[in-house]
Design an enzyme around this catalytic site. Sequence first.
Site, PDB file in Angstrom:
ATOM      1  N   GLU A   1       0.828  -1.210   0.000  1.00 23.03           N
ATOM      2  CA  GLU A   1       0.000   0.000   0.000  1.00 23.03           C
ATOM      3  C   GLU A   1       0.859   1.255   0.000  1.00 23.03           C
ATOM      4  O   GLU A   1       1.895   1.309   0.664  1.00 23.03           O
ATOM      5  CB  GLU A   1      -0.913  -0.008   1.238  1.00 23.03           C
ATOM      6  CG  GLU A   1      -1.884  -1.184   1.257  1.00 23.03           C
ATOM      7  CD  GLU A   1      -2.810  -1.176   2.467  1.00 23.03           C
ATOM      8  OE1 GLU A   1      -2.776  -0.202   3.251  1.00 23.03           O
ATOM      9  OE2 GLU A   1      -3.558  -2.148   2.622  1.00 23.03           O
TER      10      GLU A   1
ATOM     11  N   GLU B   1      -8.694   1.580  -4.340  1.00 22.51           N
ATOM     12  CA  GLU B   1      -9.763   1.233  -3.399  1.00 22.51           C
ATOM     13  C   GLU B   1     -10.500   2.490  -2.929  1.00 22.51           C
ATOM     14  O   GLU B   1      -9.873   3.447  -2.437  1.00 22.51           O
ATOM     15  CB  GLU B   1      -9.172   0.487  -2.186  1.00 22.51           C
ATOM     16  CG  GLU B   1     -10.235   0.115  -1.164  1.00 22.51           C
ATOM     17  CD  GLU B   1      -9.777  -0.912  -0.140  1.00 22.51           C
ATOM     18  OE1 GLU B   1      -8.646  -1.426  -0.253  1.00 22.51           O
ATOM     19  OE2 GLU B   1     -10.564  -1.196   0.769  1.00 22.51           O
TER      20      GLU B   1
END
Length: 293
Positions: free
Chosen positions: A121, A188
Amino acid sequence: MTDLPASRRTTAPAVSAAKGSDTPLVMVTAYDAPSARAVDAAGVDMVLVGDSVAMVVLGYEDTLQVTTADLAHHVGAVARTRPGALVVADLPWMSYHVGADDAVRNAATLVRAGAGAVKLEGGRKRLAAVQAILDAEIPVMGHLGLTPQSVHAFGGFRVQGRDLDAARAIVDDAIALAEIGCFAIVLECVPDAVARLVTDSVAVPTIGIGAGRHCDGQVLVLHDLLGLDEGRTPKFVRRYASLAADATAAVERFAADVRGGRFPSSDETYHAADAVADALRLYDGSAAEHAPA
Ligand code: KIV
């Protein structure tokens, strides 16, 4: 499976080359052998052994509680089913934040457990870790937008990129990840206009979750799409089954059969040969004779 070659295992370069294909890529999570077999038999392109395992399987409130060893345990279970889909493993929180050496060692642990690629991430601030992992010949998938490992920094699980500066930062992060060599990027919980701009700005596939339709692929958490978790689901989840309710109903029927004397039946029972059964009955009788009054 999409346009990717069907006769061999899907690879990160094959996923990368699917950018611009008319058929969107499909990725679904799996954390154990039965779920890996189910999603691979369905023909998905990628199986993600996500750190979401912390929340959907292990009962934690966020993804911060799992370690590289935890992830490797689940990657091993998935990889032993030898799926045709590419196995992508999440690098958990703190496995790539402290230094590039750590990042490479932890990525290698996941590859040795059976992953064909790792996901991490963050954008520009993670480039050193991404570069080091790529230098060790391990494909890296990026992940931008609502990055759950940043839950405390974000103040909760919130849609990201709503204002212009935040949107611009996501686009710039995506460009940096693609240019350094990530083979795909998960987006996301970002507005669809942001996802569209990212998708148009990078030469590698974007895989959306709560990012609308303008992505090169879509990913969902298996337990969400199967309805295995009855809790509140985000608006981007579409449920294709209600397995939690089915499971409870099945166990209720089992309990009722046991309590009603209907389980096990004769067909569900191992029987001794007649002579042995007769002898055992005699033995039972003599045992009863000698039993204390
Ligand atoms: O861990 C996970 O399941 C993920 C998906 C939400 C993309 O990272």
